[in-house]
Enzyme design. Structure first.
Site, mmCIF file in Angstrom:
data_model
loop_
_atom_site.group_PDB
_atom_site.id
_atom_site.type_symbol
_atom_site.label_atom_id
_atom_site.label_comp_id
_atom_site.label_asym_id
_atom_site.label_seq_id
_atom_site.Cartn_x
_atom_site.Cartn_y
_atom_site.Cartn_z
ATOM 1 N N ASP A 1 0.838 -1.207 0.000
ATOM 2 C CA ASP A 1 0.000 0.000 0.000
ATOM 3 C C ASP A 1 0.873 1.256 0.000
ATOM 4 O OD1 ASP A 1 0.861 -0.119 2.611
ATOM 5 O OD2 ASP A 1 -1.113 0.238 3.508
ATOM 6 N N SER A 2 2.198 1.071 0.033
ATOM 7 C CA SER A 2 3.109 2.196 -0.209
ATOM 8 C C SER A 2 2.816 2.837 -1.557
ATOM 9 C CB SER A 2 4.570 1.716 -0.161
ATOM 10 O OG SER A 2 4.744 0.578 -0.992
ATOM 11 N N ASP B 1 -1.107 -6.119 -0.186
ATOM 12 C CA ASP B 1 -1.360 -5.446 1.096
ATOM 13 C C ASP B 1 -2.849 -5.140 1.260
ATOM 14 O OD1 ASP B 1 0.563 -4.911 2.975
ATOM 15 O OD2 ASP B 1 1.273 -3.082 2.016
ATOM 16 N N LYS C 1 -1.146 -9.268 2.991
ATOM 17 C CA LYS C 1 -0.363 -8.799 4.151
ATOM 18 C C LYS C 1 -1.214 -7.805 4.920
ATOM 19 C CE LYS C 1 3.296 -5.809 3.807
ATOM 20 N NZ LYS C 1 2.798 -4.658 4.590
ATOM 21 N N GLU D 1 -1.161 -5.246 8.633
ATOM 22 C CA GLU D 1 -0.348 -4.693 9.712
ATOM 23 C C GLU D 1 -1.002 -4.952 11.062
ATOM 24 O OE1 GLU D 1 0.478 -0.537 8.978
ATOM 25 O OE2 GLU D 1 1.154 -0.931 6.931
ATOM 26 N N GLU E 1 9.468 -4.104 10.451
ATOM 27 C CA GLU E 1 9.870 -2.823 9.847
ATOM 28 C C GLU E 1 10.414 -1.854 10.908
ATOM 29 O OE1 GLU E 1 7.150 -0.941 7.129
ATOM 30 O OE2 GLU E 1 8.335 0.906 7.078
HETATM 31 O O1 KIV Z 1 3.543 -1.034 1.634
HETATM 32 C C1 KIV Z 1 4.665 -1.538 1.495
HETATM 33 O O2 KIV Z 1 5.323 -1.411 0.456
HETATM 34 C C2 KIV Z 1 5.186 -2.328 2.602
HETATM 35 C C3 KIV Z 1 6.614 -2.752 2.564
HETATM 36 C C4 KIV Z 1 7.536 -1.632 2.456
HETATM 37 C C5 KIV Z 1 6.949 -3.680 3.657
HETATM 38 O O3 KIV Z 1 4.482 -2.612 3.513
#
Ligand code: KIV
Length: 274
Positions: free
Chosen positions: A49-50, A88, A118, A120, A187
């Site tokens: 989600d970056s 994510d 993924k 958090e 992280e």
């Molecule tokens: O959103 C993302 O790209 C991430 C990674 C940097 C671990 O969670």
């Protein structure tokens, strides 16, 4: 048999079995062209989600939607053949209840074709992770610096510097792994925390700003390529300065257009005649 059918995609089980073995290589991917360039180089492509910050210019990841993750996840799965693709879950799509999380994760899995998701969180997400994994959704955890909790954590700062904070992060990682996660992203923690987690939990740890002690490493691709220059975290190593190459190429093109050097006759149909 074609080369395509010979190629076996890396599964979450393969990743799980890599605990303590050859380091697991993870990069982010958001688009089909980048995916095609990275697919053979990595074990996992993470549709992080970056992308909210890197692709959409947001200040945090909080504004990323399920629709965005599904659109980018679909493109990455479609363009990859070998890497294990993990998507994510965006902020707000899984925290409310295990049932709400299942609905959102099932939608992501079904529509993108990814291998897992993924999310958090630590102890507070353990029930949800157990609920999801028991229902066939492979989950990668994410502890330590959790960008979706940036406001609660007091900014993007290294985690685990004091004893209580360190113990809480270790407890989070243990809870996530025991709930059934197949791997855990760690992280922005000090090395001692990452080391303790990696030695305690039975599943691979994937570090980002968490030292080389982890079972694998992840970086945002645009960071390592020099394509995202808003800021550069200390833990990023630049392997290329593609941003500078892009600007140089765009300037050369603009100059050619303004001076009518482009297009030349070889770029024209019918010998370049008007
Ligand atoms: O959103 C993302 O790209 C991430 C990674 C940097 C671990 O969670």
């Amino acid at each position: 048999m074609s080369a395509t059918t010979d190629l076996k995609r890396i599964s979450v089980r393969d990743i799980r079995l890599r605990k303590g073995g050859e380091p697991i290589v993870v990069l982010t991917a958001y688009t089909a062209p980048m995916t095609k360039l990275l697919d053979d180089c990595v074990d996992i492509l993470l549709v992080g989600d970056s992308l909210g910050m890197v692709v959409y210019g947001m200040e945090t990841t909080l504004g990323v939607t399920l629709e965005m993750m599904i659109a980018h996840g679909t493109a990455v799965v479609r363009a990859s053949r070998r890497a294990c693709v993990i998507v994510d879950m965006p902020f707000g799509s899984y925290q409310e209840s295990p049932e709400a999380a299942f609905k959102a994760c099932a939608q992501v899995m079904a529509l993108t074709g990814c291998a897992g998701v993924k999310l958090e969180g630590g102890i507070e997400m353990a029930n949800t992770i157990a609920f999801l994994t028991r229902r066939g959704i492979p989950v990668m955890g994410h502890v330590g610096l959790r960008p979706q909790s940036v406001h609660a954590l007091g900014g993007f700062r290294a985690q685990g510097r004091d004893g209580a904070e360190a113990a809480a992060i270790v407890a989070d990682a243990v809870a996530v792994a025991e709930a059934g996660a197949f791997a855990v992203v760690v992280e922005g923690t000090i090395e001692a925390v990452a080391r303790q987690i990696t030695s305690i939990v039975a599943v691979p740890t994937i570090g980002i700003g968490a030292s080389p002690v982890c079972d694998g490493q992840v970086l945002v691709t645009e960071d390592l390529l020099g394509l995202f220059n808003d800021f550069k975290p200390r833990f990023v190593k630049r392997y290329a300065e593609l941003g500078e190459l892009v600007t140089t190429a765009a300037r050369a093109y603009a100059d050619d257009v303004r001076t009518r050097r482009f297009p030349a006759s070889e770029h024209c149909f019918g010998g370049g005649q008007k």
